[in-house]
Scaffold this active site. Structure first.
Site, mmCIF file in Angstrom:
data_model
loop_
_atom_site.group_PDB
_atom_site.id
_atom_site.type_symbol
_atom_site.label_atom_id
_atom_site.label_comp_id
_atom_site.label_asym_id
_atom_site.label_seq_id
_atom_site.Cartn_x
_atom_site.Cartn_y
_atom_site.Cartn_z
ATOM 1 N N HIS A 17 -10.623 6.724 -24.074
ATOM 2 C CA HIS A 17 -10.626 7.107 -22.659
ATOM 3 C C HIS A 17 -9.186 7.151 -22.159
ATOM 4 C CE1 HIS A 17 -11.270 7.282 -18.456
ATOM 5 N NE2 HIS A 17 -11.064 6.007 -18.219
ATOM 6 N N CYS A 48 -16.436 5.324 -16.533
ATOM 7 C CA CYS A 48 -15.517 5.919 -17.513
ATOM 8 C C CYS A 48 -16.043 5.816 -18.939
ATOM 9 C CB CYS A 48 -14.145 5.266 -17.406
ATOM 10 S SG CYS A 48 -13.420 5.489 -15.784
ATOM 11 N N ASN A 76 -6.614 10.275 -15.181
ATOM 12 C CA ASN A 76 -7.879 9.639 -15.558
ATOM 13 C C ASN A 76 -9.034 10.478 -15.001
ATOM 14 O OD1 ASN A 76 -10.152 8.066 -15.831
ATOM 15 N ND2 ASN A 76 -9.176 6.163 -15.139
HETATM 16 N N1 ACO Z 1 3.684 4.155 -6.159
HETATM 17 C C1 ACO Z 1 4.690 3.279 -5.979
HETATM 18 N N2 ACO Z 1 4.492 1.947 -5.901
HETATM 19 C C2 ACO Z 1 3.242 1.494 -6.020
HETATM 20 C C3 ACO Z 1 2.149 2.360 -6.209
HETATM 21 C C4 ACO Z 1 2.417 3.734 -6.268
HETATM 22 N N3 ACO Z 1 1.442 4.653 -6.470
HETATM 23 N N4 ACO Z 1 1.035 1.623 -6.289
HETATM 24 C C5 ACO Z 1 1.395 0.339 -6.168
HETATM 25 N N5 ACO Z 1 2.724 0.251 -5.999
HETATM 26 C C6 ACO Z 1 3.541 -0.954 -5.826
HETATM 27 C C7 ACO Z 1 2.740 -2.118 -5.325
HETATM 28 O O1 ACO Z 1 2.616 -2.063 -3.927
HETATM 29 C C8 ACO Z 1 3.576 -3.279 -5.794
HETATM 30 O O2 ACO Z 1 4.654 -3.440 -4.913
HETATM 31 P P1 ACO Z 1 5.171 -4.929 -4.518
HETATM 32 O O3 ACO Z 1 5.651 -5.528 -5.799
HETATM 33 O O4 ACO Z 1 6.268 -4.634 -3.533
HETATM 34 O O5 ACO Z 1 3.975 -5.614 -3.940
HETATM 35 C C9 ACO Z 1 4.134 -2.800 -7.124
HETATM 36 O O6 ACO Z 1 4.019 -1.355 -7.114
HETATM 37 C C10 ACO Z 1 3.398 -3.354 -8.304
HETATM 38 O O7 ACO Z 1 1.990 -3.238 -8.084
HETATM 39 P P2 ACO Z 1 0.963 -3.687 -9.165
HETATM 40 O O8 ACO Z 1 -0.406 -3.346 -8.721
HETATM 41 O O9 ACO Z 1 1.240 -5.098 -9.553
HETATM 42 O O10 ACO Z 1 1.386 -2.718 -10.353
HETATM 43 P P3 ACO Z 1 1.010 -2.796 -11.865
HETATM 44 O O11 ACO Z 1 2.255 -2.912 -12.652
HETATM 45 O O12 ACO Z 1 -0.109 -3.735 -12.140
HETATM 46 O O13 ACO Z 1 0.470 -1.308 -12.103
HETATM 47 C C11 ACO Z 1 -1.603 -0.134 -12.301
HETATM 48 C C12 ACO Z 1 -0.665 -0.863 -11.371
HETATM 49 C C13 ACO Z 1 -0.892 1.090 -12.845
HETATM 50 C C14 ACO Z 1 -2.826 0.289 -11.516
HETATM 51 C C15 ACO Z 1 -1.978 -1.076 -13.465
HETATM 52 O O14 ACO Z 1 -2.442 -2.298 -12.979
HETATM 53 C C16 ACO Z 1 -2.993 -0.480 -14.343
HETATM 54 O O15 ACO Z 1 -2.712 0.459 -15.076
HETATM 55 N N6 ACO Z 1 -4.232 -1.029 -14.315
HETATM 56 C C17 ACO Z 1 -5.321 -0.455 -15.042
HETATM 57 C C18 ACO Z 1 -5.936 0.541 -14.137
HETATM 58 C C19 ACO Z 1 -6.748 1.523 -14.879
HETATM 59 O O16 ACO Z 1 -6.296 2.118 -15.845
HETATM 60 N N7 ACO Z 1 -7.950 1.723 -14.388
HETATM 61 C C20 ACO Z 1 -8.806 2.626 -14.903
HETATM 62 C C21 ACO Z 1 -9.501 2.067 -16.152
HETATM 63 S S1 ACO Z 1 -11.176 1.983 -15.991
HETATM 64 C C22 ACO Z 1 -11.548 3.461 -15.411
HETATM 65 O O17 ACO Z 1 -11.065 4.431 -15.967
HETATM 66 C C23 ACO Z 1 -12.425 3.568 -14.282
#
Ligand code: ACO
Length: 335
Positions: A262, A128, A292
């Site tokens: 980004h 990215c 993204n």
């Molecule tokens: N829809 C519904 N529920 C979901 C989904 C989905 N798509 N995905 C996960 N969940 C659930 C999980 O199973 C979990 O359920 P549980 O509590 O019953 O176990 C709950 O949602 C919370 O999951 P987390 O992974 O803890 O969610 P979080 O609040 O951390 O959000 C996310 C996840 C959005 C991926 C966040 O961690 C994030 O934004 N991270 C950065 C990721 C990113 O931006 N990466 C790219 C940057 S680098 C690049 O561009 C390559």
């Protein structure tokens, strides 16, 4: 302009040069997939995706819309915008992690499709952060006099790299391409790339990677991510390159007109801007529409903000990104 000049004598003779943006372009696949459409296929919801990421829709490439096709369209649009033709370009860099083929470089396919027959063309892989790394690399060629005009493309088809069975990652990504033309101009004009700052730390490989490749499994593999760790690192660490880019140029967040980061996640973007003291109304945000798109996200956002009249000549623009590795970087540009 028949060959790329790498003669050191040539470089030493180069006048005081800066890399100036003279054109932008972009290309998005026709098909738009909303969060609601994803919720019909898997256990997710518009509310969950919007609340966690700010993403409302993404573009998904058709079979014939490969990375090189999207990249070529964006590059042609940037050339047209600059009022230039294939003969004017002597360097093509394509930032991508989703090349059409393992080799040759997607940049060479874009080069050929546009009818560019001089200079060099190569791909750059910093996930990215690829576009920021590519701008920084091109800047070294242009300011040493080794090239005169560079076409820098960020092009991706991450829809082909995600695991569509993994709802925690597949909802985050989209496809698309963006491009800019950088031209070496006299530094006295005051425009161009003012400073750049790059970092990598390979100890974080397991946080964001693809579980395949030609040298390991012999397969393409799928994207794997520890979302929470990526989030924490992105907000906690990555602002160091922004601080460094400002310091090198002797400027601060107050001088900035536009922050074009980004586009991975609205919460990461806003938390980073708050930490640095960049006002929210200076942020260019396209993650809601594009998702993204990895190395394509910054040039796509630049093109949107320039064409809608926000980014104007003379504006101070900061681009910034983090990607797998981790690798991250920032560049400060006087438009
Ligand atoms: N829809 C519904 N529920 C979901 C989904 C989905 N798509 N995905 C996960 N969940 C659930 C999980 O199973 C979990 O359920 P549980 O509590 O019953 O176990 C709950 O949602 C919370 O999951 P987390 O992974 O803890 O969610 P979080 O609040 O951390 O959000 C996310 C996840 C959005 C991926 C966040 O961690 C994030 O934004 N991270 C950065 C990721 C990113 O931006 N990466 C790219 C940057 S680098 C690049 O561009 C390559």
């Amino acid at each position: 302009m028949a060959t790329l000049r790498t003669d050191p004598e040539q470089s030493r003779r180069a006048p005081n040069l800066r890399s100036v943006v003279v054109g932008t372009g972009s290309s998005l696949p026709e098909r738009v997939v909303t969060n609601a459409a994803l919720a019909e296929q898997m256990d997710t919801s518009d509310e969950w995706i919007v609340q966690r990421t700010g993403i409302r829709q993404r573009h998904i490439a058709a079979a014939d819309e490969t990375t090189s096709v999207l990249g070529m369209r964006a590059a042609q649009s940037a050339l047209d915008d600059a009022g230039l033709t294939a003969d004017d370009i002597d360097l093509v860099i394509c930032a991508t992690s989703t090349p059409d083929h393992t080799f040759p470089a997607t940049a060479t396919q874009i080069q050929a499709a546009l009818g560019i027959h001089q200079g060099a063309a190569f791909d750059l892989q910093a996930v990215c952060a690829g576009f920021v790394f590519a701008v920084t690399t091109a800047d070294k060629f242009l300011t040493t006099g080794a090239a005169r005009r560079a076409l820098i493309v960020g092009a991706e088809t991450f829809s082909r790299l995600v695991d569509w069975e993994d709802r925690t990652t597949c909802v985050l990504f989209g496809d698309g391409a963006g491009a800019i033309v950088l031209e070496a101009q006299a530094a006295e004009e005051g425009r161009g790339v003012l400073s750049t700052s790059l970092r990598s730390d390979g100890r974080h490989r397991e946080k964001l990677y693809v579980d395949g490749g030609p040298g390991s499994t012999g397969t393409t593999g799928h994207l794997r991510m520890e979302g929470r760790d990526v989030f924490r690192f992105a907000v906690g660490q990555v602002t160091d390159v922004i601080v460094d880019a400002f310091a090198q140029a002797g400027m601060t967040a107050e001088d900035l007109d536009w922050f074009v980061p980004h586009q991975a996640n609205r919460r990461i973007i806003e938390a980073s801007a708050d930490k640095i003291g960049i006002a929210r109304d200076k942020i260019v945000l396209t993650v809601d529409r594009h998702g993204n798109t990895s190395a394509a996200s910054i040039p796509l956002a630049l093109d949107v903000a320039r064409r809608d009249g926000r980014i104007k000549p003379g504006d101070l623009v900061m681009i910034e990104a983090i990607g797998g590795g981790f690798s991250w970087g920032a560049a400060l540009i006087r438009w």
